[in-house]
Design an enzyme around this catalytic site. Sequence first.
Site, PDB file in Angstrom:
ATOM      1  N   ASN A 208     -21.456 -25.146  10.941  1.00 14.18           N
ATOM      2  CA  ASN A 208     -21.895 -26.421  10.373  1.00 14.18           C
ATOM      3  C   ASN A 208     -21.530 -27.533  11.348  1.00 14.18           C
ATOM      4  O   ASN A 208     -21.023 -27.273  12.431  1.00 14.18           O
ATOM      5  CB  ASN A 208     -21.254 -26.634   8.989  1.00 14.18           C
ATOM      6  CG  ASN A 208     -19.749 -26.608   9.068  1.00 14.18           C
ATOM      7  OD1 ASN A 208     -19.138 -27.463   9.692  1.00 14.18           O
ATOM      8  ND2 ASN A 208     -19.139 -25.586   8.474  1.00 14.18           N
ATOM      9  N   LYS A 287     -26.688  -8.508  21.987  1.00 20.04           N
ATOM     10  CA  LYS A 287     -27.553  -9.612  21.585  1.00 20.04           C
ATOM     11  C   LYS A 287     -28.757  -9.050  20.823  1.00 20.04           C
ATOM     12  O   LYS A 287     -29.385  -8.093  21.294  1.00 20.04           O
ATOM     13  CB  LYS A 287     -28.012 -10.352  22.851  1.00 20.04           C
ATOM     14  CG  LYS A 287     -28.879 -11.539  22.574  1.00 20.04           C
ATOM     15  CD  LYS A 287     -29.363 -12.175  23.868  1.00 20.04           C
ATOM     16  CE  LYS A 287     -30.485 -13.133  23.558  1.00 20.04           C
ATOM     17  NZ  LYS A 287     -31.558 -13.109  24.530  1.00 20.04           N
ATOM     18  N   PHE A 321     -10.998 -31.094   0.093  1.00 21.84           N
ATOM     19  CA  PHE A 321     -12.139 -31.985   0.291  1.00 21.84           C
ATOM     20  C   PHE A 321     -13.329 -31.379  -0.443  1.00 21.84           C
ATOM     21  O   PHE A 321     -13.439 -30.162  -0.536  1.00 21.84           O
ATOM     22  CB  PHE A 321     -12.476 -32.101   1.786  1.00 21.84           C
ATOM     23  CG  PHE A 321     -11.613 -33.100   2.505  1.00 21.84           C
ATOM     24  CD1 PHE A 321     -10.275 -32.849   2.714  1.00 21.84           C
ATOM     25  CD2 PHE A 321     -12.158 -34.295   2.961  1.00 21.84           C
ATOM     26  CE1 PHE A 321      -9.467 -33.768   3.366  1.00 21.84           C
ATOM     27  CE2 PHE A 321     -11.361 -35.229   3.617  1.00 21.84           C
ATOM     28  CZ  PHE A 321     -10.015 -34.962   3.818  1.00 21.84           C
ATOM     29  N   LYS A 335     -14.079 -28.108  -8.587  1.00 26.79           N
ATOM     30  CA  LYS A 335     -13.303 -27.573  -7.455  1.00 26.79           C
ATOM     31  C   LYS A 335     -11.829 -27.921  -7.601  1.00 26.79           C
ATOM     32  O   LYS A 335     -10.955 -27.112  -7.313  1.00 26.79           O
ATOM     33  CB  LYS A 335     -13.832 -28.141  -6.132  1.00 26.79           C
ATOM     34  CG  LYS A 335     -15.178 -27.548  -5.739  1.00 26.79           C
ATOM     35  CD  LYS A 335     -15.703 -28.152  -4.449  1.00 26.79           C
ATOM     36  CE  LYS A 335     -17.148 -27.710  -4.256  1.00 26.79           C
ATOM     37  NZ  LYS A 335     -17.818 -28.384  -3.147  1.00 26.79           N
TER      38      LYS A 335
END
Length: 402
Positions: A208, A287, A321, A335
């Site tokens: 991310n 790969k 967070f 949460k």
Amino acid sequence: MEKRKILLGITGGIAAYKSAELVRMFVKRDFEVRVIMTKASREFITPLTLETLSGNEVSVEMFPKNKHFSTHHIDLADWADIFIIAPSTANFLGKASSGICDDLLSTVFAAAGCPILIAPAMNSNMWDYPAVRENVRKLESFGFYFIGPETGDLACGWIGRGRMAEPSEIYETALSILSANGELRGIKMLITASRTEEPIDAVRYISNRSSGKMGYALAIEALALGAEVKLIAGPSELPNPRGVEVIKVNTAAEMASGVRGNFDECDVLIMAAAVADYTPVEPSEGKIKKLGDDLNLRLKPTEDILSSLALHKADKVIIGFALETENGLINARKKLAAKNLDFIVLNNPKESGAGFNIDTNRVDFIYADGKIESLPLMSKRRLAQEILKRVSAILKSKAGRE
Ligand code: CTP
């Protein structure tokens, strides 16, 4: 009581004359002040003035001819409770940010372990020069404090940003840094930062956009408050803050084992990292070749670190967070409860000025007792201070209940 010790570094700018006032202010309030001057600064103000005001010999030479047998620069670096550079020229910022130690001041700067406050002063075009901006950013990321420069009339006749902050403001800021230092003394702080990277094959990964700025700012500020800080950091371009033990990890599994391995001995855990929720079931060793058809990638959930530790919380303070783009409050509350947190920092990356890879954030704090605090847009460094202020208050109230 032992006097508190101020080390003042003066570099070669016209604002050097204001440093005499700064010395006077500290001495009047019973601080012990020692001064280091660069050669250029002596063109603007004499060592005799500062010696008279501070009551101490002024240091200029790296290798003074008289007395010192030991390492002069280390003596001075170890002596100070706080080190102030006022004024700091663009040249000094350049040297300090790249680790150049070619005179006494830059060498003591590199050796000092105490908090450092820098008050730059220069022409406004020099302040705006991209290399200077970059040097300031770099020094901030190392954990140094800045004050000013301010906007106003400059000695060169220009009007713009470049004036050194007033001695009274430098004095106040130094005092608040000194008094803040220590609020978390003796506290063992475990902080996670940045993202994780989950390998798909030998060259690709799922990740991310988290840069680590929030977690690194927390580590820097916690250290400034006297905490012992361990930072478990995923991949990030940011430099390791000095004085912080940094454990680098790549995957969610590595981050989980890093946190678990250090959890028992910590007093506070702040999970600022954006941990991947899923990881490829079988990353390919080589790969993966392009075959032209659709490619299915099977993912399995990663361990939710906070949830696994929720039952082992005991009297630790745990902060999480919540990154939410919809139904922020409802999701953050879920949460908070599921992860047994003291409070959760809710942020929405879609809000302007908030989210990944920028220097600011806009958040709400949601507490275990249901209370909500909405904070204005602010720098991540400032937000880190706000978070730690609450952590310190929670620690105090837990200690009071024991
Ligand atoms: N977290 C964690 N372990 C994970 C994922 C997240 O400990 N595997 C922590 C994060 O560091 C953060 C908090 O949990 O402090 C919430 O993370 P977030 O990504 O907002 O929520 P998730 O629990 O992952 O749920 P969702 O992605 O569905 O919103």
